[in-house]
Design a protein around this motif. Structure first.
Motif, short mmCIF file in Angstrom:
data_model
loop_
_atom_site.label_atom_id
_atom_site.label_comp_id
_atom_site.label_asym_id
_atom_site.label_seq_id
_atom_site.Cartn_x
_atom_site.Cartn_y
_atom_site.Cartn_z
N GLU A 1 -7.33 -14.13 5.22
CA GLU A 1 -7.64 -14.74 3.93
C GLU A 1 -8.31 -13.77 2.96
N ALA A 2 -8.86 -12.67 3.49
CA ALA A 2 -9.55 -11.70 2.63
C ALA A 2 -8.60 -10.70 2.00
N VAL A 3 -7.31 -10.81 2.29
CA VAL A 3 -6.31 -9.93 1.68
C VAL A 3 -5.77 -10.61 0.43
N ARG A 4 -6.01 -9.99 -0.73
CA ARG A 4 -5.49 -10.56 -1.98
C ARG A 4 -3.96 -10.47 -2.03
N GLY A 5 -3.45 -9.36 -1.54
CA GLY A 5 -2.01 -9.11 -1.58
C GLY A 5 -1.74 -7.69 -1.15
N ALA A 6 -0.53 -7.21 -1.43
CA ALA A 6 -0.16 -5.87 -0.99
C ALA A 6 0.69 -5.18 -2.05
N TRP A 7 0.40 -3.90 -2.27
CA TRP A 7 1.20 -3.05 -3.16
C TRP A 7 2.31 -2.41 -2.35
N LEU A 8 3.51 -2.40 -2.87
CA LEU A 8 4.63 -1.75 -2.20
C LEU A 8 4.61 -0.26 -2.49
N VAL A 9 4.97 0.53 -1.48
CA VAL A 9 4.93 1.99 -1.57
C VAL A 9 6.34 2.53 -1.40
N ASP A 10 6.72 3.51 -2.26
CA ASP A 10 8.08 4.07 -2.15
C ASP A 10 8.13 5.12 -1.05
N SER A 11 9.31 5.68 -0.84
CA SER A 11 9.51 6.63 0.26
C SER A 11 8.73 7.92 0.07
N GLY A 12 8.27 8.15 -1.17
CA GLY A 12 7.48 9.35 -1.42
C GLY A 12 5.98 9.12 -1.33
N GLY A 13 5.57 7.91 -0.96
CA GLY A 13 4.14 7.62 -0.83
C GLY A 13 3.48 7.25 -2.14
N LYS A 14 4.28 6.79 -3.12
CA LYS A 14 3.74 6.39 -4.42
C LYS A 14 3.84 4.87 -4.58
N LEU A 15 2.86 4.29 -5.27
CA LEU A 15 2.91 2.86 -5.55
C LEU A 15 4.08 2.56 -6.49
N THR A 16 4.85 1.53 -6.16
CA THR A 16 6.03 1.21 -6.98
C THR A 16 5.70 0.31 -8.16
N GLY A 17 4.54 -0.33 -8.13
CA GLY A 17 4.21 -1.31 -9.15
C GLY A 17 4.54 -2.72 -8.71
N GLU A 18 5.31 -2.84 -7.62
CA GLU A 18 5.60 -4.17 -7.08
C GLU A 18 4.43 -4.64 -6.23
N TYR A 19 4.15 -5.93 -6.35
CA TYR A 19 2.97 -6.48 -5.71
C TYR A 19 3.29 -7.83 -5.10
N GLU A 20 2.84 -8.06 -3.88
CA GLU A 20 3.05 -9.34 -3.20
C GLU A 20 1.72 -10.06 -3.04
N LYS A 21 1.61 -11.23 -3.64
CA LYS A 21 0.39 -12.03 -3.51
C LYS A 21 0.34 -12.70 -2.14
N ASN A 22 -0.86 -12.81 -1.62
CA ASN A 22 -1.07 -13.49 -0.35
C ASN A 22 -1.40 -14.96 -0.62
N PRO A 23 -0.53 -15.90 -0.27
CA PRO A 23 -0.82 -17.31 -0.53
C PRO A 23 -2.00 -17.84 0.26
#
Length: 227
Positions: free
Chosen positions: A49-71
């Motif tokens: 429950e303490a996880v707000r969500g997760a940022w997706l990481v591309d194959s080069g180790g960079k944040l993609t800007g895509e974000y998944e909320k934790n319901p």
């Protein structure tokens, strides 16, 4: 569908050094965003429950800007499912085994800090159980349970006025003897911090004999089952 079910794109990628470093170490994966409202050490145990969500990481180790909320994000809740879901008899703990174990944990903490308040408890693995009995003198096909014990690995949050909030990991063990008449029931708790389930499980038989007043004997009690 992703880790938490749905994803979206956020405006602006965070420029937090720790987040960027974690992304670099997880190419093609994701990096969790932790809500420190509920925990003090994001590098330790983190309740779901303490996880707000997760940022997706591309194959080069960079944040993609895509974000998944934790319901499930929110105040952490008790979780005793790993205690109660297994098909193991827990009648010696009363009508509500989860409540009994939670109360035992809180009693153990209050023996050390009088105003300790348990905020939440999660049983992390299926506990180790021990149950011993003897044949009923009137019907040898019926076994009377005379002793029982469990060792349950936990994570919990506890707070007190003096010490603030603490997140603890360990194993809570409980042994009870003289569960069938004519003896007088005796119970004992152990609250071991920083140990694993194997360590605590190996001590269940010794501990149940200590409660029974027969310390030093070896082997499992007659009619016992350890799991």
């Amino acid at each position: 569908m992703g880790l938490f079910g749905s994803r979206g794109r956020r405006k602006g990628i965070p420029n937090e050094p720790a987040l960027l470093a974690a992304a670099a170490e997880n190419p093609g994966g994701s990096v969790a965003e932790i809500d420190t409202t509920y925990i003090d050490d994001p590098d330790g145990y983190v309740p779901p429950e303490a996880v707000r969500g997760a940022w997706l990481v591309d194959s080069g180790g960079k944040l993609t800007g895509e974000y998944e909320k934790n319901p499930r994000h929110g105040v952490p809740q008790d979780d005793f499912s790993k205690l109660t879901d297994p098909d193991h008899w827990l009648g010696w703990l009363g009508d509500d085994p989860a409540a009994a174990v939670r109360e035992g944990i809180e009693e153990s903490l209050r023996a050390q800090v009088a105003d300790a308040v348990v905020e939440w408890v999660k049983i992390l693995e299926t506990p180790r159980f021990l149950t011993g009995g003897r044949p009923n003198s009137e019907n040898e096909q019926v076994i009377l349970v005379t002793r029982a014990a469990l060792a349950a690995p936990f994570a919990l949050s506890v707070s007190s006025a003096q010490h603030g909030r603490s997140l603890l990991l360990g194993v809570f063990s409980w042994a009870a003897v003289n569960l069938a008449p004519p003896g007088v029931r005796r119970d004992r708790h152990w609250f071991d911090l920083g140990v694993g389930l194997d360590w605590a499980g190996e001590r269940l038989q010794q501990r149940i004999y200590e409660v029974d007043g027969r310390a030093g004997r070896t082997g499992a009690p007659r009619g016992s089952a350890v799991s």
